[in-house]
Scaffold this active site. Structure first.
Site, PDB file in Angstrom:
ATOM      1  N   GLU A  13      36.236   6.962  15.186  1.00 58.34           N
ATOM      2  CA  GLU A  13      35.395   6.157  16.075  1.00 58.34           C
ATOM      3  C   GLU A  13      36.199   5.090  16.802  1.00 58.34           C
ATOM      4  O   GLU A  13      36.920   4.303  16.177  1.00 58.34           O
ATOM      5  CB  GLU A  13      34.262   5.495  15.279  1.00 58.34           C
ATOM      6  CG  GLU A  13      33.283   4.741  16.160  1.00 58.34           C
ATOM      7  CD  GLU A  13      32.058   4.265  15.407  1.00 58.34           C
ATOM      8  OE1 GLU A  13      31.479   3.248  15.814  1.00 58.34           O
ATOM      9  OE2 GLU A  13      31.673   4.925  14.417  1.00 58.34           O
TER      10      GLU A  13
ATOM     11  N   HIS B 117      33.239  -1.275  23.188  1.00 58.33           N
ATOM     12  CA  HIS B 117      33.231   0.075  22.636  1.00 58.33           C
ATOM     13  C   HIS B 117      33.412   1.119  23.737  1.00 58.33           C
ATOM     14  O   HIS B 117      34.207   2.049  23.594  1.00 58.33           O
ATOM     15  CB  HIS B 117      31.915   0.330  21.903  1.00 58.33           C
ATOM     16  CG  HIS B 117      31.806   1.700  21.305  1.00 58.33           C
ATOM     17  ND1 HIS B 117      32.481   2.051  20.157  1.00 58.33           N
ATOM     18  CD2 HIS B 117      31.122   2.787  21.696  1.00 58.33           C
ATOM     19  CE1 HIS B 117      32.211   3.322  19.872  1.00 58.33           C
ATOM     20  NE2 HIS B 117      31.390   3.785  20.789  1.00 58.33           N
TER      21      HIS B 117
ATOM     22  N   ASP C 122      37.386   8.425  -2.976  1.00 57.95           N
ATOM     23  CA  ASP C 122      36.119   9.115  -2.763  1.00 57.95           C
ATOM     24  C   ASP C 122      35.189   8.230  -1.943  1.00 57.95           C
ATOM     25  O   ASP C 122      34.474   7.379  -2.481  1.00 57.95           O
ATOM     26  CB  ASP C 122      35.490   9.455  -4.125  1.00 57.95           C
ATOM     27  CG  ASP C 122      34.236  10.310  -4.002  1.00 57.95           C
ATOM     28  OD1 ASP C 122      33.701  10.426  -2.877  1.00 57.95           O
ATOM     29  OD2 ASP C 122      33.793  10.848  -5.027  1.00 57.95           O
TER      30      ASP C 122
ATOM     31  N   LYS D  27      25.997   0.140   8.283  1.00 58.85           N
ATOM     32  CA  LYS D  27      26.866   1.201   8.750  1.00 58.85           C
ATOM     33  C   LYS D  27      28.108   0.599   9.395  1.00 58.85           C
ATOM     34  O   LYS D  27      29.229   1.103   9.238  1.00 58.85           O
ATOM     35  CB  LYS D  27      26.111   2.089   9.755  1.00 58.85           C
ATOM     36  CG  LYS D  27      26.893   3.329  10.213  1.00 58.85           C
ATOM     37  CD  LYS D  27      27.689   3.096  11.474  1.00 58.85           C
ATOM     38  CE  LYS D  27      28.402   4.362  11.924  1.00 58.85           C
ATOM     39  NZ  LYS D  27      29.255   4.148  13.108  1.00 58.85           N
TER      40      LYS D  27
END
Length: 429
Positions: free
Chosen positions: A82, A383, A285, A269
């Site tokens: 991202e 972004h 993990d 998130k």
């Protein structure tokens, strides 16, 4: 003196960045070969890691810069696809650096093994019997994995819960034994599972019940890591926004996430945008870390913000993050994946506790980066500037043309693959 503050790093070529990093870290020729390799994970290695292998899948590996944590410099490897995440984290790290850096701490590295018992004739008596034999069970667990004991860890405690005691419960009663295991520098899934399975027959004998599941829990709330930063308002000012305005906007954005699960899930998130790339880069993990983090966010009965932001008496912006962090620096993929081994060497962490603290510091930085953008120019400005490069490449641009097309897309405020294709054709003529 080695520093994670490297002005203009993003302007350098990939080769120049590699050269600079190798000057800062004691890499061997074998380490450097991993950087240079097109496919750092050999297919035969991959074939022994998981099933049905047909190839490998790569992610961009970037470096989070400017991080000063507990007075120590860190260059942070981040594997993520991202755009803007690495840049945002590095930008906030510079601000926090100027304010004195992040302060972190963590608890002992204790993971939980669960043993499920059903069919007890008297669950209260069964619970008491397990507690009466606590030390016998702990000793038996350690006998099943003596190597962790020699490294200073092992099973340390045991507890018992009775689930579904209410008369109107739609599920049957069950006894749950919690075995608490200090996993030291390992994530510990295999050793905790081994211990839980090894004492299951003894638990059955003690409870006169039937054991079904015996497996670790990824809600590692006895393996917590915390990060904190304090930022004077004058360091937050940007464009037409004063530092006080940015501070207040960040706090209002946090309060929204703290009050509303629909906002909290997107807010969190963003935090995981900073955490997952390090967990992935170090061969840990990330699904376990994600699961534990989101479960911890609902521990008080409502899903809410993982971070806390407030104004102190001096008017500073204060940010805090506490999360379960089930990670390790030995065993698993950290031992066999070449890039994971190199990432750990780049980080120069001495323990799993230290790695956990670095990870939550980056999560806190990434959260502030998102909130600062939302409270000022909006998330899309920065972004989409970075996203325009991906759009240009998707349209067939390569080399220097990528930057040319990206700048045209931004100038036209039309960041679409269709528009980018038009520009590619235009410049090819």
């Amino acid at each position: 003196m080695k520093s994670s503050r490297i002005p203009g790093f993003y302007k350098k070529t990939i080769e120049e960045r590699k050269a600079l990093i190798t000057e800062m870290h004691p890499f061997t020729e074998e380490d450097l070969a991993v950087f240079e390799s097109v496919a750092p994970l050999a297919e035969d290695t991959a074939d022994n890691m998981i099933e049905n292998v047909v190839g490998t899948f790569q992610l961009p590996l970037g470096l989070g810069l400017n991080f000063l944590i507990n007075g120590k410099e860190y260059t942070i490897p981040m594997a993520i696809e991202e755009a803007s995440v690495v840049a945002s984290a590095s930008h906030i790290a510079k601000i926090v650096r100027d304010a004195g850096g992040f302060v972190t701490e963590s608890t002992e590295r204790v993971m939980i093994g669960q043993i499920q018992v059903v069919g007890c004739s008297d669950y209260t008596e069964a619970k008491e019997a397990v507690l009466e034999n606590k030390q016998i069970l702990i000793d038996a667990a350690n006998d099943a994995f003596p190597s962790i004991v020699t490294r200073g860890g092992g099973a340390e405690d045991l507890d018992v819960r009775i689930l579904n005691e209410a008369a109107d419960s739609k599920f049957g009663k069950m006894l749950i034994v919690h075995l608490y295991v200090n996993t030291v520098d390992a994530m510990g899934a295999n050793l905790v599972n081994t211990m839980a399975e090894s004492i299951a027959p003894l638990v059955e004998e003690i409870t006169q019940g039937k054991v079904y599941l015996r497996i670790l829990s990824n809600l590692a709330d006895r393996s917590l890591a915390r990060a904190r930063c304090i930022i004077p308002p004058h360091l937050l000012g940007t464009g037409d926004f004063s530092g006080e305005a940015v501070r207040d906007g960040v706090i209002h954005a946090y309060e929204f996430a703290a009050s509303d699960p629909y906002r909290a899930v997107t807010h969190n998130k963003g935090i995981m945008n900073g955490i997952d790339p390090i967990v992935i880069a170090t061969g840990n993990d990330w699904r376990a870390v994600e699961a534990g983090a989101h479960a911890y966010a609902v521990k008080d009965g409502q899903y809410t913000s993982m971070t806390t932001w407030y104004k102190d008496e001096q008017g500073n912006l204060v940010g805090e993050l506490e999360l379960p962090m089930s990670i390790g620096i030995v065993g698993g993929a950290t031992r066999v994946h070449p890039m994971a081994k190199l990432a750990l060497k780049l980080l120069e962490v001495n323990s799993a506790k230290e790695l956990a603290e670095v990870i939550v510091a980056v999560g806190l930085a990434q959260n502030l980066g998102a909130l600062k953008a939302l409270a000022t120019d909006g998330i899309q400005k920065g972004h989409m500037t970075l996203h325009s490069r991906s759009v240009a490449m998707a349209a067939g641009a390569a080399g220097e043309m990528v930057d040319i097309i990206a700048q045209e897309l931004i100038k036209n405020n039309d960041i679409r693959v269709g528009k980018a294709k038009e520009l590619v054709e235009k410049y090819k003529r």
